[in-house]
Design an enzyme around this catalytic site. Structure first.
Site, mmCIF file in Angstrom:
data_model
loop_
_atom_site.group_PDB
_atom_site.id
_atom_site.type_symbol
_atom_site.label_atom_id
_atom_site.label_comp_id
_atom_site.label_asym_id
_atom_site.label_seq_id
_atom_site.Cartn_x
_atom_site.Cartn_y
_atom_site.Cartn_z
ATOM 1 N N TYR A 1 0.842 -1.211 0.000
ATOM 2 C CA TYR A 1 0.000 0.000 0.000
ATOM 3 C C TYR A 1 0.874 1.257 0.000
ATOM 4 C CZ TYR A 1 -2.943 3.806 1.630
ATOM 5 O OH TYR A 1 -3.569 5.017 1.753
ATOM 6 N N GLU B 1 -14.438 -1.547 6.090
ATOM 7 C CA GLU B 1 -14.458 -0.163 5.597
ATOM 8 C C GLU B 1 -15.725 0.013 4.756
ATOM 9 O OE1 GLU B 1 -10.689 1.675 4.294
ATOM 10 O OE2 GLU B 1 -11.709 2.185 2.416
ATOM 11 N N ARG C 1 1.604 6.601 -6.748
ATOM 12 C CA ARG C 1 0.457 7.475 -7.030
ATOM 13 C C ARG C 1 0.893 8.938 -6.999
ATOM 14 N NH1 ARG C 1 -4.857 7.100 -3.230
ATOM 15 N NH2 ARG C 1 -3.292 7.190 -1.590
HETATM 16 C C1 3EB Z 1 -8.177 5.835 6.226
HETATM 17 O O1 3EB Z 1 -9.152 6.344 6.776
HETATM 18 C C2 3EB Z 1 -8.408 4.518 5.522
HETATM 19 O O2 3EB Z 1 -5.193 5.880 0.021
HETATM 20 O O3 3EB Z 1 -6.745 6.740 -1.244
HETATM 21 C C3 3EB Z 1 -9.326 5.414 2.826
HETATM 22 C C4 3EB Z 1 -9.680 6.047 1.623
HETATM 23 C C5 3EB Z 1 -8.006 5.056 3.044
HETATM 24 C C6 3EB Z 1 -8.703 6.293 0.639
HETATM 25 C C7 3EB Z 1 -6.380 6.201 -0.188
HETATM 26 C C8 3EB Z 1 -7.052 5.308 2.047
HETATM 27 C C9 3EB Z 1 -7.398 5.927 0.857
HETATM 28 O O4 3EB Z 1 -7.048 6.355 6.248
HETATM 29 C C10 3EB Z 1 -7.586 4.371 4.303
#
Ligand code: 3EB
Length: 330
Positions: free
Chosen positions: A151, A323, A158
């Site tokens: 990730y 999630e 990205r």
């Molecule tokens: C968080 O709340 C969970 O890397 O684009 C949620 C939505 C999360 C988008 C991203 C990561 C991303 O941090 C992780």
């Protein structure tokens, strides 16, 4: 006196948000509807079509057979390809998608860089320049430790591919892990001719301000995006994050409750009425397949009648078990 009709004509027409629904229908039927901007199938068994509006998401749905997700707009839809990007447009909106094979780009970081560079290049050709919502599906998202976790490599790639693409503001986003053994990175987005209003969650540190412990490159996304016509809220992937920390490690039900509190906070911050309804399509990403029945039970009790699609997906922090993302229409 100004006539009501003149008054209306003086207002610039803001594009009405695409209608997002889940539907049990054959793919060909969904694609045949002239207002269809995009159609998504879920999992290995989902139907395929060469139409650029059609995408098979690499996440398995816990409901079999799984429905299609449809995006429908007001106005005629055109579609095409631009390098690696498949796209469609209509009603003031653009859908764009890219699937990158990691092996062709030296791994997840290179694939993310190339995918975002391709999307950015395509968006430079469009009038619908405002990216309001973006989804990222990544294989084996939690493999590797510390800064080498996949990730985090994805976040690095990205950011490199984006450059200053989101300099005017981050879109709402989702980043979830899939279990397809083909190392395919899938990214798709929704963009508009008009700007939206990003919404943050006062219970959470904004993602781009996450401290160093979560990686070299902070993820850039807004917690939600109010659509230009203020007719819908696009909600980012939302989990049991409070402040910047993961809450309730190892406790599924407590994480789900915290997630629902975060969702309600987003609605109230966007000045929307509380609660979700039968027109609020949600996706619920569940890390462990064995947790799915319990998640379904809790949600049927807490969100009765809400179309919630349960999918097998890994949250980008390994301690998080569930999630939720989706849409809330006014
Ligand atoms: C968080 O709340 C969970 O890397 O684009 C949620 C939505 C999360 C988008 C991203 C990561 C991303 O941090 C992780």
């Amino acid at each position: 006196m100004v006539q009501a009709s003149e008054n209306l004509q003086a207002q610039p027409a803001l594009p009405r948000t695409p209608r997002v629904t889940y539907r049990m229908a054959p793919l060909a039927e969904a694609l045949a509807e002239p207002d269809t901007l995009a159609v998504f199938g879920f999992g290995a068994g989902s139907p395929q079509d060469d139409d650029p509006r059609s995408l098979c998401v690499a996440l398995e749905c816990f409901d079999a057979p799984s429905p299609l997700e449809l995006w429908q707009v007001e106005g005629e839809v055109t579609s095409g390809r631009h390098g690696d990007v498949r796209w469609s447009s209509g009603g003031g909106w653009v859908f764009a998608a890219v699937e990158m094979n990691e092996n062709a780009h030296g791994g997840i970081e290179g694939a993310a860089r190339e995918a975002y560079a391709a999307l950015r290049d395509f968006m430079g050709t469009r009038r619908e320049r405002n990216v309001l919502r973006i989804w990222n599906y990544i294989g084996d998202i939690n493999e590797g430790d510390g800064d080498t976790e996949r990730y985090k490599q994805f976040c690095d790639g990205r950011a490199a591919g984006l450059g200053d693409f989101f300099a005017e503001g981050f879109p709402a986003a989702t980043a979830i892990g899939h279990h397809d053994t083909k190392r395919a990175l899938q990214i798709y987005l929704l963009a508009s001719i008009d700007a939206g209003t990003p919404i943050e969650n006062p219970r959470q540190v904004s993602a781009w301000r996450y401290p160093r412990q979560y990686g070299r490159t902070s993820p850039g996304f807004a917690r939600a995006m109010l659509m230009p016509a203020h007719d819908a809220l696009a909600i980012s992937g939302t989990a049991a994050v409070v402040g910047h920390a993961s809450a309730h490690e190892g406790d599924l039900e407590a994480q789900l409750n915290e997630t629902l509190t975060n969702l309600e906070t987003l609605l109230s911050t966007a000045e929307m009425a509380a609660g979700f309804d039968t027109h609020s399509p949600l996706k619920v990403y569940v890390r462990h397949a064995t947790d799915a029945p319990r998640v379904r039970d809790i949600l049927q009790h807490r969100l009765p009648g809400v179309p919630a699609l349960l999918m097998h997906g890994d949250v980008c922090r390994r301690e998080l078990l569930v999630e939720i993302d989706g849409w809330r229409y006014v």
